[in-house]
Scaffold this active site. Structure first.
Site, PDB file in Angstrom:
ATOM      1  N   ASN A  40       0.861  -1.186   0.000  1.00 11.49           N
ATOM      2  CA  ASN A  40       0.000   0.000   0.000  1.00 11.49           C
ATOM      3  C   ASN A  40       0.897   1.237   0.000  1.00 11.49           C
ATOM      4  OD1 ASN A  40      -1.544   2.224   0.900  1.00 11.49           O
ATOM      5  ND2 ASN A  40      -2.991   0.888   1.957  1.00 11.49           N
ATOM      6  N   LYS A  43       0.222   4.048   2.576  1.00  8.04           N
ATOM      7  CA  LYS A  43       0.675   3.644   3.900  1.00  8.04           C
ATOM      8  C   LYS A  43       2.196   3.801   3.992  1.00  8.04           C
ATOM      9  CE  LYS A  43      -1.184  -0.413   5.882  1.00  8.04           C
ATOM     10  NZ  LYS A  43      -1.085  -1.882   6.060  1.00  8.04           N
ATOM     11  N   ASP A 100      -0.279  -3.684  10.157  1.00 10.19           N
ATOM     12  CA  ASP A 100      -1.621  -4.178   9.870  1.00 10.19           C
ATOM     13  C   ASP A 100      -2.589  -3.280  10.609  1.00 10.19           C
ATOM     14  OD1 ASP A 100      -2.933  -6.267   8.271  1.00 10.19           O
ATOM     15  OD2 ASP A 100      -3.969  -6.660  10.143  1.00 10.19           O
ATOM     16  N   SER A 101      -3.555  -2.781   9.884  1.00 11.63           N
ATOM     17  CA  SER A 101      -4.417  -1.764  10.460  1.00 11.63           C
ATOM     18  C   SER A 101      -5.833  -1.927   9.933  1.00 11.63           C
ATOM     19  CB  SER A 101      -3.871  -0.374  10.132  1.00 11.63           C
ATOM     20  OG  SER A 101      -3.458  -0.303   8.782  1.00 11.63           O
ATOM     21  N   PHE A 183      -6.058   8.115   2.442  1.00 15.25           N
ATOM     22  CA  PHE A 183      -6.448   6.924   1.682  1.00 15.25           C
ATOM     23  C   PHE A 183      -7.510   6.164   2.481  1.00 15.25           C
ATOM     24  CE2 PHE A 183      -4.414   3.424   4.066  1.00 15.25           C
ATOM     25  CZ  PHE A 183      -3.561   4.129   4.903  1.00 15.25           C
ATOM     26  N   TYR A 185     -10.402   4.716   4.367  1.00 14.28           N
ATOM     27  CA  TYR A 185     -11.643   5.232   4.953  1.00 14.28           C
ATOM     28  C   TYR A 185     -11.497   6.672   5.469  1.00 14.28           C
ATOM     29  CZ  TYR A 185     -12.865   0.266   4.836  1.00 14.28           C
ATOM     30  OH  TYR A 185     -13.108  -1.026   4.425  1.00 14.28           O
ATOM     31  N   HIS A 211      -3.617   6.738  14.394  1.00 11.84           N
ATOM     32  CA  HIS A 211      -3.244   5.431  14.937  1.00 11.84           C
ATOM     33  C   HIS A 211      -1.834   5.033  14.491  1.00 11.84           C
ATOM     34  CE1 HIS A 211      -5.032   5.389  11.036  1.00 11.84           C
ATOM     35  NE2 HIS A 211      -4.833   4.113  10.814  1.00 11.84           N
TER      36      HIS A 211
HETATM   37  P1  ITT Z   1      -0.453  -4.049   3.163  1.00 16.45           P
HETATM   38  O1  ITT Z   1      -1.079  -5.219   3.909  1.00 16.45           O
HETATM   39  O2  ITT Z   1       0.241  -4.462   1.921  1.00 16.45           O
HETATM   40  O3  ITT Z   1       0.373  -3.173   4.058  1.00 16.45           O
HETATM   41  P2  ITT Z   1      -3.205  -3.127   2.942  1.00 16.45           P
HETATM   42  O4  ITT Z   1      -3.856  -1.888   2.405  1.00 16.45           O
HETATM   43  O5  ITT Z   1      -3.766  -4.446   2.493  1.00 16.45           O
HETATM   44  O6  ITT Z   1      -1.626  -3.062   2.656  1.00 16.45           O
HETATM   45  P3  ITT Z   1      -4.018  -3.758   5.619  1.00 16.45           P
HETATM   46  O7  ITT Z   1      -4.177  -5.195   5.301  1.00 16.45           O
HETATM   47  O8  ITT Z   1      -3.367  -3.365   6.904  1.00 16.45           O
HETATM   48  O9  ITT Z   1      -3.208  -3.002   4.495  1.00 16.45           O
HETATM   49  O10 ITT Z   1      -5.453  -3.108   5.523  1.00 16.45           O
HETATM   50  C1  ITT Z   1      -5.672  -1.899   6.101  1.00 16.45           C
HETATM   51  C2  ITT Z   1      -6.910  -1.284   5.492  1.00 16.45           C
HETATM   52  O11 ITT Z   1      -7.538  -0.524   6.531  1.00 16.45           O
HETATM   53  C3  ITT Z   1      -6.504  -0.311   4.397  1.00 16.45           C
HETATM   54  O12 ITT Z   1      -6.530  -0.900   3.129  1.00 16.45           O
HETATM   55  C4  ITT Z   1      -7.551   0.781   4.575  1.00 16.45           C
HETATM   56  O13 ITT Z   1      -8.724   0.414   3.913  1.00 16.45           O
HETATM   57  C5  ITT Z   1      -7.813   0.759   6.079  1.00 16.45           C
HETATM   58  N1  ITT Z   1      -6.929   1.718   6.761  1.00 16.45           N
HETATM   59  C6  ITT Z   1      -5.826   1.441   7.523  1.00 16.45           C
HETATM   60  N2  ITT Z   1      -5.228   2.568   7.921  1.00 16.45           N
HETATM   61  C7  ITT Z   1      -5.940   3.581   7.394  1.00 16.45           C
HETATM   62  C8  ITT Z   1      -5.807   4.979   7.432  1.00 16.45           C
HETATM   63  O14 ITT Z   1      -4.785   5.571   8.046  1.00 16.45           O
HETATM   64  N3  ITT Z   1      -6.711   5.706   6.787  1.00 16.45           N
HETATM   65  C9  ITT Z   1      -7.725   5.122   6.144  1.00 16.45           C
HETATM   66  N4  ITT Z   1      -7.922   3.815   6.029  1.00 16.45           N
HETATM   67  C10 ITT Z   1      -7.033   3.038   6.659  1.00 16.45           C
END
Ligand code: ITT
Length: 236
Positions: A40, A43, A100-101, A183, A185, A211
């Site tokens: 991502n 991120k 992971d978030s 990005f 939400y 966070h």
């Molecule tokens: P990686 O696993 O490759 O790092 P990912 O986007 O799949 O990328 P996650 O599995 O951790 O990452 O999913 C986190 C999702 O939660 C992310 O795609 C967003 O939809 C949401 N999210 C996490 N942090 C956020 C933020 O700071 N602002 C908005 N949405 C967020």
């Protein structure tokens, strides 16, 4: 502080006596390469900005060659972060960081949670996912639209040690999307003390209170410890 570090903590787990097997005869230069194990890009940019100033070379995953990160199957943010970081540290021989978030919405019993990136099924855009969320919350009054972002970051050393840091940001889900920064939400997540969504405030404010900002504060302490350890050999 708008987003208090409610459950902010740092835990270190030392996975066996092999922890310092990567010790070499090289003189310590107090410099390491840190691979950010994320696909991502948004991120990655936040994490790189939040780690500025440390004597660490930060590189994205696609710069270190193809590394297959297994699909997230864990039941918790911590397990998913650990799995991503350990996989990349093992494959690259570098210190690896994985985040992971996700978003927990109280009116949905904590969903989408660990499934935030796949809410509504795979292949959806961020906008499709937050619109689905707004649909599910249609008719829910403002006082029941409470939610929080959670972030768990794992830092894995190639020798086997894994360290964790966590952050939480409390807020509420809006009725309509607002703002164009960030990005995921961000356009539907309002921080009550600001009266604005994370997509309205821009990176400097988000990187102060999010966070991820809280979790990275703990990561800075972890990296400082790694940098000052005798095993912090040059990896440039
Ligand atoms: P990686 O696993 O490759 O790092 P990912 O986007 O799949 O990328 P996650 O599995 O951790 O990452 O999913 C986190 C999702 O939660 C992310 O795609 C967003 O939809 C949401 N999210 C996490 N942090 C956020 C933020 O700071 N602002 C908005 N949405 C967020």
């Amino acid at each position: 502080m708008p987003c208090a570090a409610i459950s902010y903590f740092v835990r270190s787990i030392f996975l066996g006596a092999a922890g310092f097997s990567f010790l070499t005869n090289l003189p310590p230069t107090h410099k390491i390469t840190l691979v950010v194990a994320s696909g991502n890009r948004a991120k990655y940019k936040e994490i790189a900005a939040l780690l500025r100033g440390l004597d660490v070379r930060i590189v994205p995953l696609d710069r270190v060659g193809p590394v297959r990160v297994p699909p997230e199957g864990g039941a918790s943010f911590l397990e998913n972060a650990r799995c991503k970081a350990v996989t990349v540290a093992t494959a690259t021989g570098r210190v690896a960081l994985a985040d992971d978030s996700g978003l927990e919405v109280d009116a949905l019993g904590g969903a989408p949670g660990v499934l935030s990136a796949r809410f509504g099924g795979p292949g959806k855009t961020d906008a499709e996912r937050y619109r689905l969320l707004l649909d599910k919350l249609r008719g829910v009054p403002p006082d029941r639209r409470t939610a929080r972002f959670r972030c768990v970051i794992a830092v894995a050393e190639p020798g086997g040690a894994v360290h964790f840091s966590e952050g939480t940001c409390e807020g509420r889900i809006t009725d309509t999307p607002r703002g164009s920064h960030g990005f995921g939400y961000d356009p539907v997540f309002e921080v009550p003390s600001l009266g604005r969504t994370l997509a309205e405030v821009g990176p400097s404010v988000k990187n102060r209170l999010s966070h991820r900002a809280q979790a990275v504060r703990g990561v800075r302490a972890i990296l400082k410890r790694i940098l000052s350890s005798p095993g912090a050999a040059a990896q440039d």
